[in-house]
Design an enzyme around this catalytic site. Structure first.
Site: not given
Ligand SMILES: *[C@@H]1O[C@H](CO)[C@@H](O)[C@H](O)[C@H]1NC(C)=O
Ligand SMILES: *[C@@H]1O[C@H](CO)[C@@H](O)[C@H](O)[C@H]1NC(C)=O
Ligand SMILES: *[C@@H]1O[C@H](CO)[C@@H](O)[C@H](O)[C@H]1NC(C)=O
Ligand SMILES: *[C@@H]1O[C@H](CO)[C@@H](O)[C@H](O)[C@H]1NC(C)=O
Length: 666
Positions: A185, A241, A244-245, A468
């Site tokens: 992750w 960030d 999550e990238e 989303e």
């Protein structure tokens, strides 16, 4: 009926404009009809109306009424769907632990059946704000259960680390039974600890304001303390960030870090304890925050130290609304929603989505559009998100609150382009309430803001559900169903639209910039919070003022307050070769109890060959005597100890919260 209004009948945009322009009041009976049939069916539809404002203002009235009624219908639906995603009793959260806020019930394509510290903290902040505005014992139980779950979660070792040096607090996500998630992750994510601190601080404030300071001190503060210590220690390291990238320094994370330390210092003082690291580090975070502003482009660069992005990202709008505090008006240093910087950035970010999404085609600047995360986004092909579109509306509602409160709007050269989209004839200046320009601005901004909610109303599912994203071409809902954060984003925007403002975070005490920036990080100590037995019946108190329940700190003859903890900077001169790290180890938990694995690393940022300085700042109790040594750790993990004797140091017990100990390798 819902499908007709949600689908092609009102598309494209021009069809509704023609109807409105040609037939006065046409929409009102249509909307009323929809609402009455909905009430009959017990469902909610998207009775939103598309279109641009017309000169008469009639269209904006229609949008306003449509948004008014959709919000009233959607509010209870959003709250109940949000609560469905909280274990153990939530209707969609079967299997989740007590108080665990699941990101979405979706278990595949995509699998969001986890709890993210960021999402959960933002959602629980909405719950705390809702609770503070309107006491509810069931909401209180939900909030308490969330706090209990986080006390446990802080102690769960995970791939980011453990609690002993705080590193594990920035693990982004856990399984819904609170066990660690061990898959690959983007970690660590450093927004989780400050966001969780902010939520818990706000519940602690309610406790204090209602006469329950001892609960705040004994149960909630120990959890907050760990997250504040984390923030003061790691804020200046790179991390992933909120999307999550990318691994860098993120505006959203730095905003949360600054707020948490400012608000944490204020709470510590209310609870007659202290957070010296909060007070010392917060101004340095604010200093770093200024570097995100791109003055020659009039926007916020959302991520530093990364490549391949133009910088315009909903990250910055979310950061600005999360730190809304009307007590500082339109302050630019803290990037308040109505600051010239944040308004210019609102235009830059929203404009960046106008040409890339087919559903935004032909919509003029100054009229609401669907907003995504950032224009280079390829996740699910890159689409608008409900929470980003709502955030764009919320920033404008926040601004309206402040302008009404201060009775004026100031247009500067930085914010001029934002205002020109709405009131083309506007010039730089301050417009007082009562002036026609002030009235025009407020009315145009209200319509603009409602436009964002109207888009969400139109793109929500017919049962009021919000996943989303919605498709950039068709507008259809997609990706994770019932995203908990989407509901929180809606409820937050709706509260601000209604003029409801959460507790101030003491932004006024946290907006002073130091003369120069430093990356000061203070190593803290971390203790598992074990007391989670909330007393029963903590109903709203009789308004006991916070100061009445706390004892004033004793002062010395010179009138200063003795420090209870001191930030000690250890400077060690040690010549090292590439790959070696100097660490400090000693006889207390904060120094690893003599175990090299728990030693605290010093930084070589001030190292030169003539002055081989290694340095670290560590928070220690005033008056404590410690034994310690430095060690030189090689890149292969090999440890070389300083020679005897062990070093000894007594932390000074004065009014100073900082001290320096200078050593040389022995
Ligand atoms: C306050 O909360 C109760 C539920 O606890 C709800 O029925 C009521 O509508 C809320 N009032 C406001 C003003 O939000
Ligand atoms: C993130 O970037 C920093 C350098 O800025 C690097 O040291 C670190 O290893 C990176 N972390 C990950 C997980 O890629
Ligand atoms: C650390 O802080 C310094 C001083 O503000 C700043 O120049 C640097 O970019 C920061 N680095 C990170 C990773 O936040
Ligand atoms: C230094 O402290 C350690 C841990 O208490 C102890 O084992 C060792 O004997 C001490 N060294 C000296 C020279 O006193």
């Amino acid at each position: 009926m819902a499908a007709a209004l949600n689908g092609s009948d009102l598309h494209p945009v021009t069809s509704s404009i023609n109807s409105i322009n040609s037939t006065t009041g046409l929409y009102q009976p249509v909307i009323m009809h929809v609402i009455s049939s909905l009430l009959l069916l017990g469902a909610v539809a998207s009775q939103a109306v598309f279109g641009r404002p017309d000169a008469s203002g009639r269209h904006s009235e229609v949008v306003k009424r449509a948004v008014d009624s959709w919000i009233e219908t959607e509010k209870p639906i959003a709250l109940s769907k949000l609560l469905c995603n909280i274990g153990t009793t939530g209707c969609a959260a079967s299997g989740a632990g007590l108080g665990v806020i699941v990101a979405s019930p979706s278990k595949s394509s995509p699998d969001y059946w986890y709890t993210w510290t960021r999402d959960a903290s933002l959602v629980s902040k909405l719950l705390v704000d809702t609770f503070v505005a309107n006491y509810s014992s069931s909401l209180q139980t939900t909030i308490q259960n969330f706090i209990i779950s986080q006390a446990k979660l802080q102690g769960v070792s995970n791939p980011s680390g453990g609690l002993s040096n705080g590193a594990g607090l920035a693990e982004p996500k856990f399984n819904v039974d609170l066990s660690q998630f061990t898959g690959a992750w983007g970690r660590p994510q450093r927004d989780g600890p400050p966001l969780r601190a902010i939520t818990l601080i706000n519940y602690a404030k309610w406790l204090v304001n209602n006469g329950y300071s001892s609960t705040a001190s004994s149960i909630v503060w120990p959890i907050i303390k760990n997250d504040l210590a984390y923030t003061a220690q790691y804020w200046n390291n790179t991390g992933f960030d909120l999307w999550e990238e990318v691994n860098g320094s993120s505006f959203f994370t730095i905003m949360a870090s600054h707020r948490a330390l400012v608000e944490g210092a204020a709470l510590a003082s209310t609870l007659s304890t202290s957070c010296a690291a909060c007070t010392t580090v917060a101004p340095q975070i604010l200093c770093h925050l200024q570097s995100f502003w791109v003055s020659n482009g009039n926007y916020i660069n959302s991520n530093q130290f990364i490549s391949g992005r133009n910088g315009r990202d909903a990250n910055s709008i979310l950061g600005s609304i999360a730190n809304f505090d009307p007590t500082v008006g339109c302050d630019s240093t803290t990037f308040q929603p109505c600051s010239e910087r944040s308004l210019a950035n609102h235009k830059a970010v929203t404009d960046s989505f106008r040409s890339i999404y087919a559903i935004n085609n032909g919509i003029a600047q100054g009229v609401a559009v669907a907003v995504g995360r950032y224009s280079e986004d390829v996740y699910y092909n890159g689409n608008p998100w409900y929470l980003a579109t709502l955030a764009a509306g919320e920033q404008l509602y926040d601004s309206l609150i402040v302008w009404k409160q201060q009775g004026s709007v100031t247009v500067t050269s930085v914010s001029l382009a934002f205002f020109k989209d709405l009131v083309p004839s506007i010039a730089v200046g301050t417009y007082a309430s009562g002036s026609s320009t002030y009235t025009s601005i407020l009315s145009a901004v209200q319509t603009y803001a409602d436009g964002y909610v109207n888009i969400v109303a139109t793109r929500a599912q017919s049962n009021g559900g919000m996943p989303e994203q919605f498709d950039r071409n068709s507008g259809s809902p997609l990706s994770a169903a019932d995203l908990t954060w989407s509901y929180a984003a809606f409820l937050s925007a709706a509260a601000r639209r209604a003029g409801s403002v959460p507790y101030s975070w003491n932004a006024a005490s946290g907006k002073t910039l130091p003369s120069s920036c430093s990356g000061l990080q203070v190593a803290g100590s971390y203790t598992s919070a074990t007391n989670t037995a909330f007393p029963t019946s903590q109903t709203p108190g009789t308004g006991i003022p916070p100061t009445a329940t706390t004892t004033a700190p004793t002062t010395t003859a010179t009138g200063c307050t003795p420090a209870t903890e001191v930030i000690v900077t250890f400077n060690e001169l040690a010549t090292t070769s590439y790959g070696q790290t100097i660490k400090i180890v000693g006889n207390i938990a904060a120094l690893g109890n003599w175990s090299p694995s728990g030693a605290v690393a010093l930084s070589a940022s001030g190292y030169t060959s003539s002055n081989p300085l290694w340095s670290v700042s560590i928070i220690l109790p005033a008056g404590q005597t410690i034994s310690y040594k430095y060690i030189n750790v090689g890149s292969d993990g090999s440890v070389k100890w300083e020679s005897d004797p062990n070093r000894s140091y007594t932390v000074p017990q004065t009014c100073d919260t900082t001290a320096v100990k200078s050593d040389k390798w022995q």
